[in-house]
Design a protein around this motif. Structure first.
Motif, short mmCIF file in Angstrom:
data_model
loop_
_atom_site.label_atom_id
_atom_site.label_comp_id
_atom_site.label_asym_id
_atom_site.label_seq_id
_atom_site.Cartn_x
_atom_site.Cartn_y
_atom_site.Cartn_z
N SER A 22 -6.52 -5.99 -15.48
CA SER A 22 -5.95 -4.70 -15.87
C SER A 22 -6.34 -3.63 -14.85
CB SER A 22 -6.41 -4.29 -17.26
OG SER A 22 -6.02 -5.27 -18.19
N HIS A 24 -7.15 -4.20 -11.74
CA HIS A 24 -6.45 -4.57 -10.51
C HIS A 24 -4.99 -4.11 -10.54
CE1 HIS A 24 -5.75 -7.03 -6.94
NE2 HIS A 24 -4.78 -7.70 -7.54
N MET A 25 -4.31 -4.38 -11.66
CA MET A 25 -2.90 -3.99 -11.78
C MET A 25 -2.77 -2.47 -11.80
SD MET A 25 -0.77 -6.48 -11.76
CE MET A 25 -0.54 -8.23 -12.08
N MET A 28 -3.13 -1.34 -8.19
CA MET A 28 -2.06 -1.75 -7.30
C MET A 28 -0.69 -1.23 -7.72
SD MET A 28 -3.55 -3.33 -4.98
CE MET A 28 -5.22 -3.92 -4.73
N HIS A 29 -0.42 -1.23 -9.03
CA HIS A 29 0.96 -0.97 -9.44
C HIS A 29 1.16 0.26 -10.31
CE1 HIS A 29 2.13 -4.51 -7.44
NE2 HIS A 29 1.47 -5.32 -8.23
N LEU A 30 0.06 0.90 -10.73
CA LEU A 30 0.26 2.13 -11.49
C LEU A 30 -0.33 3.29 -10.69
CD1 LEU A 30 -0.54 0.93 -15.13
CD2 LEU A 30 1.69 1.28 -14.07
N GLU A 31 -0.50 3.09 -9.38
CA GLU A 31 -1.18 4.11 -8.57
C GLU A 31 -0.47 5.46 -8.67
OE1 GLU A 31 0.73 1.92 -4.68
OE2 GLU A 31 -0.93 3.28 -4.38
N ASP A 32 0.87 5.45 -8.65
CA ASP A 32 1.57 6.73 -8.70
C ASP A 32 1.53 7.34 -10.09
OD1 ASP A 32 2.07 6.50 -6.04
OD2 ASP A 32 4.07 5.64 -6.27
N VAL A 33 1.51 6.48 -11.12
CA VAL A 33 1.37 6.99 -12.48
C VAL A 33 0.00 7.63 -12.63
CG1 VAL A 33 1.30 6.34 -14.91
CG2 VAL A 33 2.90 5.19 -13.37
N ALA A 36 -0.20 10.85 -10.80
CA ALA A 36 0.48 11.91 -11.54
C ALA A 36 -0.41 12.43 -12.66
CB ALA A 36 1.80 11.40 -12.11
N LEU A 45 -1.97 -0.54 -0.74
CA LEU A 45 -1.93 -1.72 0.12
C LEU A 45 -2.08 -1.37 1.60
CD1 LEU A 45 0.81 -3.90 -1.62
CD2 LEU A 45 -1.66 -4.17 -1.66
N VAL A 50 -7.45 -1.01 1.83
CA VAL A 50 -7.98 -2.38 1.74
C VAL A 50 -9.44 -2.39 2.22
CG1 VAL A 50 -7.79 -4.71 2.68
CG2 VAL A 50 -5.73 -3.49 2.00
N TRP B 59 -3.33 -8.59 8.52
CA TRP B 59 -2.95 -8.02 7.22
C TRP B 59 -1.59 -7.33 7.30
CZ3 TRP B 59 -4.05 -8.15 2.22
CH2 TRP B 59 -3.58 -7.11 1.41
N PHE B 82 2.65 -10.21 -16.37
CA PHE B 82 1.27 -9.82 -16.72
C PHE B 82 1.27 -8.96 -17.98
CE2 PHE B 82 -1.38 -5.98 -16.49
CZ PHE B 82 -2.60 -6.53 -16.83
N TRP B 138 8.55 2.60 -12.99
CA TRP B 138 8.60 3.92 -12.35
C TRP B 138 7.89 3.86 -11.00
CZ3 TRP B 138 4.91 8.12 -11.68
CH2 TRP B 138 5.52 9.34 -11.37
N ASP B 139 6.72 3.21 -11.00
CA ASP B 139 5.93 3.09 -9.75
C ASP B 139 6.66 2.23 -8.72
OD1 ASP B 139 2.64 3.43 -9.07
OD2 ASP B 139 3.73 1.91 -7.94
N PHE B 140 7.22 1.11 -9.18
CA PHE B 140 7.87 0.17 -8.25
C PHE B 140 9.15 0.74 -7.66
CE2 PHE B 140 6.29 -4.12 -7.70
CZ PHE B 140 5.28 -4.22 -8.63
N THR B 143 9.00 5.99 -7.48
CA THR B 143 8.15 6.68 -6.50
C THR B 143 8.03 5.89 -5.20
OG1 THR B 143 6.14 5.70 -7.34
CG2 THR B 143 6.82 7.78 -8.32
#
Ligand code: HEM
Lengths: 120, 145
Positions: A22, A24-25, A28-33, A36, A45, A50, B59, B82, B138-140, B143
């Motif tokens: 959780s 990690h996700m 990686m994937h809720l960074e903009d949320v 905000a 990334l 890194v 990388w 997930f 929204w993120d994917f 933004t």
């Protein structure tokens, strides 16, 4: 090991994954949320991010824990699915051998990478 | 040849239709598909991200290759898998520990079904899962693109 022990470990690994995956996700994937909402940082990334993570012992250690837990949980889950198909005793041994070998080699690879990235 | 109604087998329809087994049977199918999908991704993910140990050039060349929209969509599907597998997994773990199923009762007709006791929890977890999927979408796709 007894089947009940393996299965309990599968569940325990699920809980460990829940915590660390959780995080990690989220990174990686809720960074903009999260940005905000006033936390988090951008470009998860990018090489700079890194390196920033890899140089923190916290990430090195939790990555290795997550690696072990997810490999065990996922490969044990796959073993369950395959054994449900009712293979004979030889096939069972082959399946288990392949899965253990696969899990062990990826664990070694991931751990070496985490340590190498930390000391680099 | 025996037909389905005599043998109780429903053939291919059984893959997609859970019949009287209800909602949780679909949850099980999805849990299995997402588990296998996550595993497949994870095995590749270990190899891909290990390239960071080789330095910036390695990388960035790997990340450049993976920035193709096909991989971005695949990555989003992994995120969705997930969000589902984790929250449905919480329900399964609670159930396997005997939590949230109600106390055992004498089996008198009409038999009470433990799943029905658990269903509000299931629905609540799926709502959280849906919110996570929307936030991730929204993120994917908004933004970043
Ligand atoms: C996010 C946290 C996770 C939780 C809480 C979780 C929980 C669970 C639970 C409770 C089960 C079912 C055990 C049973 O009823 O027998 C399961 C099955 C499984 N999980 Fe996970 N899991 C998680 C993440 C993962 C990940 C990251 C992977 C892939 C590496 C994975 C792969 C699998 C597989 C392959 C199965 C077997 C599916 C089946 O038997 O139908 N899980 N998980």
């Amino acid at each position: 090991m007894r089947e009940a022990t393996l299965w309990t470990l599968h569940l325990a690994a699920g809980v460990v994954i829940l915590v660390f995956l959780s995080i990690h996700m989220g990174i990686m994937h809720l960074e903009d949320v999260l940005t905000a909402l006033g936390t988090g940082y951008r470009d998860a990334l990018g090489w700079a991010s890194v390196v920033m993570r890899n140089k923190q012992l916290y990430f090195t250690i939790t990555y290795v824990i997550l690696l072990a837990a997810a490999l065990y949980h996922g490969l044990y889950g796959l073993r369950n699915i395959l054994l449900e198909l009712g293979p004979g005793p030889t096939a069972v041994r082959v399946i288990q051998g392949i899965l253990i070998l696969l899990g062990a080699s990826l664990f070694v690879l991931g751990t070496i990478a985490a340590i190498a990235a930390y000391v680099r | 040849m025996a037909n389905g109604s005599q043998t109780g087998q429903i053939g291919l329809r059984g893959w997609v239709y859970a019949g009287r087994f209800g909602l949780e049977r679909y949850a099980y199918t999805l849990h299995r598909i997402t588990g296998l999908g996550l595993l497949l991704y994870f095995l590749m993910h270990i190899c891909v991200t290990s390239s960071r140990a080789l330095g910036q050039a390695a990388w960035e060349s790997v990340m450049g290759f993976l920035s193709h929209p096909i991989f971005r969509i695949g990555e989003f599907l992994v995120y969705v898998a997930f969000a589902y597998h984790a929250l449905n997994g919480v329900r399964l773990i609670l159930g396997e520990l005997g939590l949230g199923l109600g106390n055992p009762v004498r089996p008198e007709y009409p038999y009470p079904i433990a799943h029905r006791r658990q269903r509000p929890l299931f629905l609540a977890l799926m709502i959280i899962s849906g919110i996570l999927i929307l936030a991730g979408g929204w993120d994917f796709f908004v933004t970043k693109h």
